[in-house]
Enzyme design. Structure first.
Site, PDB file in Angstrom:
ATOM      1  N   HIS A  91       0.815  -1.067  -0.035  1.00 49.82           N
ATOM      2  CA  HIS A  91      -0.028   0.080  -0.020  1.00 49.82           C
ATOM      3  C   HIS A  91       0.880   1.440  -0.018  1.00 49.82           C
ATOM      4  O   HIS A  91       0.219   2.154  -0.211  1.00 49.82           O
ATOM      5  CB  HIS A  91      -1.097   0.019   1.147  1.00 49.82           C
ATOM      6  N   ASP A 124       0.122  -7.517   1.427  1.00 47.64           N
ATOM      7  CA  ASP A 124       0.447  -6.072   1.471  1.00 47.64           C
ATOM      8  C   ASP A 124       1.985  -6.075   1.475  1.00 47.64           C
ATOM      9  O   ASP A 124       2.457  -5.273   2.364  1.00 47.64           O
ATOM     10  CB  ASP A 124      -0.258  -5.602   2.616  1.00 47.64           C
ATOM     11  N   SER A 205       4.620   2.609   7.660  1.00 44.02           N
ATOM     12  CA  SER A 205       4.518   1.175   6.951  1.00 44.02           C
ATOM     13  C   SER A 205       5.517   1.050   5.967  1.00 44.02           C
ATOM     14  O   SER A 205       6.049   1.716   5.421  1.00 44.02           O
ATOM     15  CB  SER A 205       3.240   1.558   6.020  1.00 44.02           C
TER      16      SER A 205
END
Length: 354
Positions: A91, A124, A205
């Protein structure tokens, strides 16, 4: 996010993704490290020697800026091979997947254009490649299999674009299965995720969660917020375990893609009240079965009610999704199901996702 391991006590939180957030500066107080532990040290150690860990690991962690037709965002990553491969979250870079651009900022201030080697929306994870103009500091890889609850960890990344940010805490839980928003209105699944109270904020992230020896044990991917209370870390962050991340990264580097396992059926959970009213057991109602697919070849049919999956009570579709990420094509899964009031067992040999 929906936690699937303990349905009786599960709670829902609002997840965040790495890109795009307003910067709010707040004051924090940090504690001094209690001692200087090493990998595998006594469980009584309360903190890492964060200064040394940061010195060792920060040069391996990068800030990632991704731009595409629908906008831009920033996240983090870590160098996993000396020839320029970088591990991050899907992402973080998915916005650039269709003709966009990705740039990597190193801790010494140098930047480099990156290409997307491959990405896996279901887990992811993604891998980037840069052409190194200087020697790259490769992060040391640990093992998530040996991590214990209460073990101190350090998170390093670029929350809100602030490169080289270091936070510390402990592993507060293990084996969380966390559903997060994915691409095209689908979800991604964090399987056997580590839960940590080290501050994880938007932009962390894809970064590094490391042990006291500076070894990567997890990839910070999502954080939880209290609904209606605004953003920011509340001490509930989740990281993909490094053993899974390494396996997926190796496959991406070797082939450019990831092949997941495949059941070939669609199911819907049966609420207890509906099960009682219909006179069927609680479980997963089989809506459809892919013709000649793994489930069909094992004898499952539409209308069956799955009551047990791999030895566990069948309560959620996420259980099937989790197995497609943790098992390989050719592995087998035992399915107990009910048909016309009779219980039976099928052994499904998983196929490869088309």
């Amino acid at each position: 996010m929906t936690e699937a391991k303990h349905p009786q006590s599960s709670r829902r939180w609002l997840p965040w993704a790495a890109a795009g957030a307003a910067l709010v500066v707040t004051g924090c107080t940090s504690n001094s490290p209690a001692s200087t532990p090493t990998a595998g040290s006594s469980p009584t150690v309360s903190a890492c020697a964060v200064t040394q860990v940061a010195s060792d690991v920060v040069p391996s962690v990068v800030t990632i800026a991704a731009t595409g037709s629908s906008g831009s965002g920033t996240g983090s990553g870590e160098v996993i091979r000396s020839d320029g491969y970088i591990l991050t979250n899907n992402h973080v870079i998915s916005i650039a997947a269709a003709g966009g651009s990705v740039e990597v900022l190193f801790s010494d201030g140098q930047t480099a254009a990156a290409t997307i080697t491959g990405r896996d929306p279901q887990s992811d994870l993604a891998v980037l490649k840069v052409q190194p103009s200087h020697d790259l500091k490769v992060i040391a890889l640990g093992s998530s299999a040996t991590v214990k609850v209460g073990e101190p960890v350090v998170a390093i990344g670029a929350p809100l674009g602030l490169s080289g940010t270091v936070t510390s805490g402990i592993v507060s839980a293990l084996d969380r299965t966390v559903e997060v928003p994915g691409e095209n209105d689908r979800s991604a699944l964090l399987v056997s995720a580590m839960q940590t109270d080290a501050s994880i904020n938007p932009g962390n992230s894809g970064g590094a969660l490391v042990n006291c020896a500076g070894q990567l044990v997890g990839v910070p991917t999502a954080g939880a917020t209290v609904p209606g209370a605004g953003g920011g870390s509340i001490g509930l962050g989740f990281a993909i375990p490094v053993d899974l991340a390494k396996s997926i990264a190796d496959e991406i580097i070797a082939t450019g893609r990831v092949t997941h396992a495949f059941f070939g059926l669609q199911t819907v959970p049966i609420p207890p009240a509906a099960a009682a009213q219909a006179g069927v057991p609680e479980g997963l109602y089989v809506q459809a079965v892919t013709p000649s697919g793994p489930a069909a070849q094992a004898g499952l049919r539409p209308g069956d009610v799955i009551t047990s999956i791999d030895g566990e009570p069948a309560t959620s579709n996420i259980q099937l999704q989790e197995l497609t990420l943790t098992k390989k094509p050719g592995d087998t899964v035992s399915i107990v199901y009910s048909r016309a009031g009779q219980s039976a067992t099928a052994t499904v040999t998983l196929g490869a996702q088309p």
